[in-house]
Scaffold this active site. Structure first.
Site, PDB file in Angstrom:
ATOM      1  N   GLY A  47      -0.039   6.598   1.766  1.00  0.00           N
ATOM      2  CA  GLY A  47      -1.037   6.045   0.867  1.00  0.00           C
ATOM      3  C   GLY A  47      -2.142   7.064   0.676  1.00  0.00           C
ATOM      4  N   ARG A  89       1.743  17.004   2.056  1.00  0.00           N
ATOM      5  CA  ARG A  89       2.270  16.242   0.919  1.00  0.00           C
ATOM      6  C   ARG A  89       1.518  16.689  -0.336  1.00  0.00           C
ATOM      7  NH1 ARG A  89       3.501  10.095   1.664  1.00  0.00           N
ATOM      8  NH2 ARG A  89       5.035  10.709   0.095  1.00  0.00           N
ATOM      9  N   GLN A 196       8.367   0.163   0.960  1.00  0.00           N
ATOM     10  CA  GLN A 196       6.973  -0.108   1.314  1.00  0.00           C
ATOM     11  C   GLN A 196       6.545  -1.515   0.909  1.00  0.00           C
ATOM     12  OE1 GLN A 196       8.034   2.696  -0.238  1.00  0.00           O
ATOM     13  NE2 GLN A 196       6.753   4.477   0.240  1.00  0.00           N
ATOM     14  N   ASP A 237      -1.905   7.674  -6.689  1.00  0.00           N
ATOM     15  CA  ASP A 237      -2.005   8.855  -5.836  1.00  0.00           C
ATOM     16  C   ASP A 237      -2.745  10.000  -6.513  1.00  0.00           C
ATOM     17  OD1 ASP A 237      -0.097   8.767  -3.173  1.00  0.00           O
ATOM     18  OD2 ASP A 237       0.467   7.304  -4.691  1.00  0.00           O
ATOM     19  N   ASN A 247       1.965   7.486  -9.252  1.00  0.00           N
ATOM     20  CA  ASN A 247       2.044   6.486  -8.187  1.00  0.00           C
ATOM     21  C   ASN A 247       3.486   6.446  -7.697  1.00  0.00           C
ATOM     22  OD1 ASN A 247       0.675   4.453  -6.574  1.00  0.00           O
ATOM     23  ND2 ASN A 247       1.890   2.940  -7.674  1.00  0.00           N
ATOM     24  N   LYS A 248       3.758   5.588  -6.756  1.00  0.00           N
ATOM     25  CA  LYS A 248       5.084   5.517  -6.147  1.00  0.00           C
ATOM     26  C   LYS A 248       6.177   5.391  -7.202  1.00  0.00           C
ATOM     27  CE  LYS A 248       5.731   5.970  -2.754  1.00  0.00           C
ATOM     28  NZ  LYS A 248       6.028   7.295  -2.175  1.00  0.00           N
TER      29      LYS A 248
END
Length: 346
Positions: A47, A89, A196, A237, A247-248
């Site tokens: 996150g 990351r 998640q 993100d 984002n994811k």
């Protein structure tokens, strides 16, 4: 909240191990910066806001590990610590924001004795954690007004307390709406391949007593078309200057489905997630992760051995699919270029 995502305790960084949820609630201690970096890389913590906090605490740990007789030696080694944290990351901008903030604080205190400088960096890392918690609560307050009474809210991945220093961004909006007495319920996408939504979001919401229903990712359009979803709220993100949002993986698909079904699609994120140096989302680096995350589930193979795999961890949702971006400073919609820049103007 009944859990802590991350904290500084007795000169160690303590994190809840998110790879072991929901089956086990285990806390891990980290006494050196390299182990914190590995925890970020291995998604013990994940996150964007949470890994920003973790990176700051990792830098503070690294400063305590440095053995140096001169300022030149100290700052040379500090640069190496920061480089190790930065390589963990690539997509979440909060990571880089936190590292740069720690470097700036170190530079501003070059005249202090090294032991005092180490304490200043520890204090700054803890301050970043505390600030993030307050930012999330402010995001929740602003976003709750957008959630209709009795709404069913769809969320993707986990943008809750586990993804932040506590409370959450997207789940912060949901929590604030729930606390305001709105009788809402949540549909949580499972969010393959790391699950998640199933493992983390469902766990968080059930702990808080917020009604939640788990669905697989490919069910979202079905429930939207049936009129069972009032709005969507996700985290972020990295957000480019024009509002394009990373984002994811799978978020883009949800946004397109929401647009097709005339359902509001909201992004909730602190201003630390903005990257106004990027004109649009095409410039956002996208992390690709190991194929095993797709081919195996809890260690068991779910695909033929030797199959070719692509595993991007994020996608980018163009701003035209986003109804509004909810930040701690307020809600921006329409002209994102002007609105987002106005949030960070001096």
């Amino acid at each position: 909240m009944s859990f802590r995502t991350i904290e500084w305790r007795d000169d160690k960084v303590v994190m809840i191990d998110q790879t072991r949820l929901p089956g086990e609630e285990v806390y891990c201690e980290y006494a050196d910066y390299k182990s914190v970096a590995e925890a970020i890389r291995g998604m013990v913590i994940r996150g964007a806001p949470a890994i920003g906090v973790a990176a700051a605490m990792g830098v503070a740990l690294g400063a305590r590990e440095i053995i140096a007789d001169t300022y030149e030696s100290f700052f040379r080694q500090m640069e190496n610590v920061c480089d190790v944290m930065a390589r963990t990351r690539p997509t979440a901008v909060n990571l880089f924001w936190a590292i740069e903030r720690m470097k700036r604080v170190a530079d501003e205190n070059r005249d202090k004795p090294l032991d005092q400088l180490r304490e200043i960096l520890k204090t700054e890392a803890i301050r970043i954690e505390q600030e993030d918690l307050e930012l999330c609560k402010a995001i929740g307050r602003h976003g709750a007004a957008l959630i209709p009474e009795g709404a069913t809210v769809l969320t993707h991945c986990n943008a809750g307390g586990l993804a932040t220093a506590g409370y959450g961004t997207a789940l912060g909006v949901i929590r604030a709406a729930h606390d305001a007495g709105k009788k809402i319920q949540v549909f949580a996408d499972e969010t393959r391949p790391w699950l998640q939504g199933a493992r983390l979001t469902a766990w968080e919401l059930m702990k808080d007593g917020i009604p939640v229903t788990l669905i697989s990712d490919n069910m979202a359009g079905f429930f939207m078309k049936r009129g069972e979803i009032a709005c969507c709220v996700v985290g972020a993100d990295r957000i480019a200057a024009n509002g394009d949002t990373a984002n994811k993986i799978g978020t883009y698909s949800v946004a397109v489905l929401a647009k097709e079904n005339n359902i509001p699609f909201y992004v909730a994120a602190p201003t630390t997630t903005l990257d106004l140096s990027l004109e649009n989302g095409d410039q956002i680096p996208i992390e690709e992760r190991h194929s095993r995350e797709v081919t195996h589930l809890h260690g068991f193979p779910v695909a033929p051995e030797g199959i070719r795999v692509r595993n991007p961890a994020f996608d980018v949702t163009p701003a035209r699919y986003i109804s509004a971006i909810i930040t701690e400073q307020g809600v921006v919609s329409g002209d994102y270029v002007t609105g987002l820049r106005g949030l960070v103007a001096p």
